[in-house]
Enzyme design. Structure first.
Site, PDB file in Angstrom:
ATOM      1  N   THR A   1       2.689  -1.914   8.830  1.00 53.65           N
ATOM      2  CA  THR A   1       3.107  -2.889   9.845  1.00 53.65           C
ATOM      3  C   THR A   1       3.221  -4.309   9.305  1.00 53.65           C
ATOM      4  O   THR A   1       3.797  -5.169   9.980  1.00 53.65           O
ATOM      5  CB  THR A   1       2.055  -2.941  10.974  1.00 53.65           C
ATOM      6  OG1 THR A   1       0.793  -3.319  10.371  1.00 53.65           O
ATOM      7  CG2 THR A   1       1.913  -1.592  11.667  1.00 53.65           C
TER       8      THR A   1
ATOM      9  N   CYS B   1       2.975  -3.482   4.002  1.00 50.14           N
ATOM     10  CA  CYS B   1       2.196  -2.296   4.355  1.00 50.14           C
ATOM     11  C   CYS B   1       2.937  -1.634   5.515  1.00 50.14           C
ATOM     12  O   CYS B   1       4.118  -1.914   5.724  1.00 50.14           O
ATOM     13  CB  CYS B   1       0.735  -2.631   4.682  1.00 50.14           C
ATOM     14  SG  CYS B   1       0.467  -3.748   6.070  1.00 50.14           S
TER      15      CYS B   1
ATOM     16  N   HIS C   1       8.747 -24.505   8.750  1.00 44.55           N
ATOM     17  CA  HIS C   1       7.657 -25.127   9.501  1.00 44.55           C
ATOM     18  C   HIS C   1       6.283 -24.848   8.897  1.00 44.55           C
ATOM     19  O   HIS C   1       5.393 -25.691   8.960  1.00 44.55           O
ATOM     20  CB  HIS C   1       7.645 -24.622  10.950  1.00 44.55           C
ATOM     21  CG  HIS C   1       8.808 -25.113  11.751  1.00 44.55           C
ATOM     22  ND1 HIS C   1       8.848 -25.061  13.129  1.00 44.55           N
ATOM     23  CD2 HIS C   1      10.004 -25.639  11.368  1.00 44.55           C
ATOM     24  CE1 HIS C   1      10.000 -25.553  13.569  1.00 44.55           C
ATOM     25  NE2 HIS C   1      10.727 -25.904  12.514  1.00 44.55           N
TER      26      HIS C   1
ATOM     27  N   HIS D   1       6.374 -31.386   8.982  1.00 45.52           N
ATOM     28  CA  HIS D   1       5.309 -30.472   9.412  1.00 45.52           C
ATOM     29  C   HIS D   1       4.058 -30.558   8.539  1.00 45.52           C
ATOM     30  O   HIS D   1       3.101 -29.827   8.771  1.00 45.52           O
ATOM     31  CB  HIS D   1       5.820 -29.028   9.433  1.00 45.52           C
ATOM     32  CG  HIS D   1       6.862 -28.788  10.476  1.00 45.52           C
ATOM     33  ND1 HIS D   1       6.550 -28.602  11.810  1.00 45.52           N
ATOM     34  CD2 HIS D   1       8.214 -28.743  10.384  1.00 45.52           C
ATOM     35  CE1 HIS D   1       7.670 -28.439  12.492  1.00 45.52           C
ATOM     36  NE2 HIS D   1       8.704 -28.522  11.656  1.00 45.52           N
TER      37      HIS D   1
ATOM     38  N   ASP E   1       0.860  -1.180   0.000  1.00 42.02           N
ATOM     39  CA  ASP E   1       0.000   0.000   0.000  1.00 42.02           C
ATOM     40  C   ASP E   1       0.902   1.238   0.000  1.00 42.02           C
ATOM     41  O   ASP E   1       2.131   1.137  -0.176  1.00 42.02           O
ATOM     42  CB  ASP E   1      -1.009  -0.054   1.165  1.00 42.02           C
ATOM     43  CG  ASP E   1      -0.379   0.133   2.539  1.00 42.02           C
ATOM     44  OD1 ASP E   1       0.862   0.311   2.616  1.00 42.02           O
ATOM     45  OD2 ASP E   1      -1.114   0.112   3.536  1.00 42.02           O
TER      46      ASP E   1
HETATM   47  C1  RB5 Z   1      -2.088   2.440   6.335  1.00 45.92           C
HETATM   48  O1  RB5 Z   1      -2.076   3.674   6.927  1.00 45.92           O
HETATM   49  C2  RB5 Z   1      -1.766   1.357   7.366  1.00 45.92           C
HETATM   50  O2  RB5 Z   1      -2.865   1.137   8.170  1.00 45.92           O
HETATM   51  C3  RB5 Z   1      -1.344   0.102   6.645  1.00 45.92           C
HETATM   52  O3  RB5 Z   1      -0.208   0.365   5.903  1.00 45.92           O
HETATM   53  C4  RB5 Z   1      -1.014  -1.101   7.486  1.00 45.92           C
HETATM   54  O4  RB5 Z   1      -0.049  -0.815   8.446  1.00 45.92           O
HETATM   55  C5  RB5 Z   1      -2.153  -1.864   8.033  1.00 45.92           C
HETATM   56  O5  RB5 Z   1      -2.010  -2.923   8.649  1.00 45.92           O
END
Ligand code: RB5
Length: 146
Positions: free
Chosen positions: A67, A65, A98, A132, A8
């Protein structure tokens, strides 16, 4: 190896870097977006990569993305996907050995670029340990029980 990548807006630069990094190592990187400057919804990109993997168009996928959490949640809704959100080389290696992870999810805002390169290398270089398989069969049965 043919590998689809998508991110994203939170990780466009990271994705472009990792696509190039994969190409330098002999992989074919299939870039499924998003375009720089766009603001997008991560499930759309998770779905695109997940479908490319389950149809066999690519061998594996990489989703990035902010996180990595949203991408992993979304990609794992597609039957046949085993998407692993990893933060270090050890979990990358174990995701391959695994869990036979066919998609790697990364947090572009929480990891450094060198760490992400090391994670990708570990995931690509580690083979699945067949002992596994029974557990993966149970995961598949769970998926099919929905
Ligand atoms: C976008 O702002 C953010 O929410 C996305 O990149 C991600 O971290 C979501 O899990």
């Amino acid at each position: 190896m043919r590998i689809a990548l998508a991110s994203d807006h939170a990780a466009v630069e990271v994705r472009l870097h990792l696509a190039e990094w994969l190409c330098e190592r002999g992989c074919e990187a299939v870039d499924l977006g998003c375009e720089p400057g766009q603001r997008v919804d991560y499930p759309d990109y998770a779905e695109a990569v997940a479908r490319a993997v389950v149809t066999g168009d690519v061998a594996r996928g990489v989703l990035i993305c902010g996180t990595g959490i949203g991408m992993s949640i979304a990609a794992n809704k597609v039957a046949g996907i085993r998407a692993a959100l990893v933060h270090d080389v050890t979990t990358a290696r174990l995701a391959a050995a695994h869990n036979h992870a066919n998609i790697l999810c990364l947090g572009g805002r929480v990891l450094g670029i060198v760490t992400m390169e090391e994670i990708l290398a570990a995931w690509l270089e580690t083979g699945f340990e067949a002992r596994h398989q029974g557990r993966l069969d149970k995961v598949t049965a769970l998926e099919q029980s929905n």
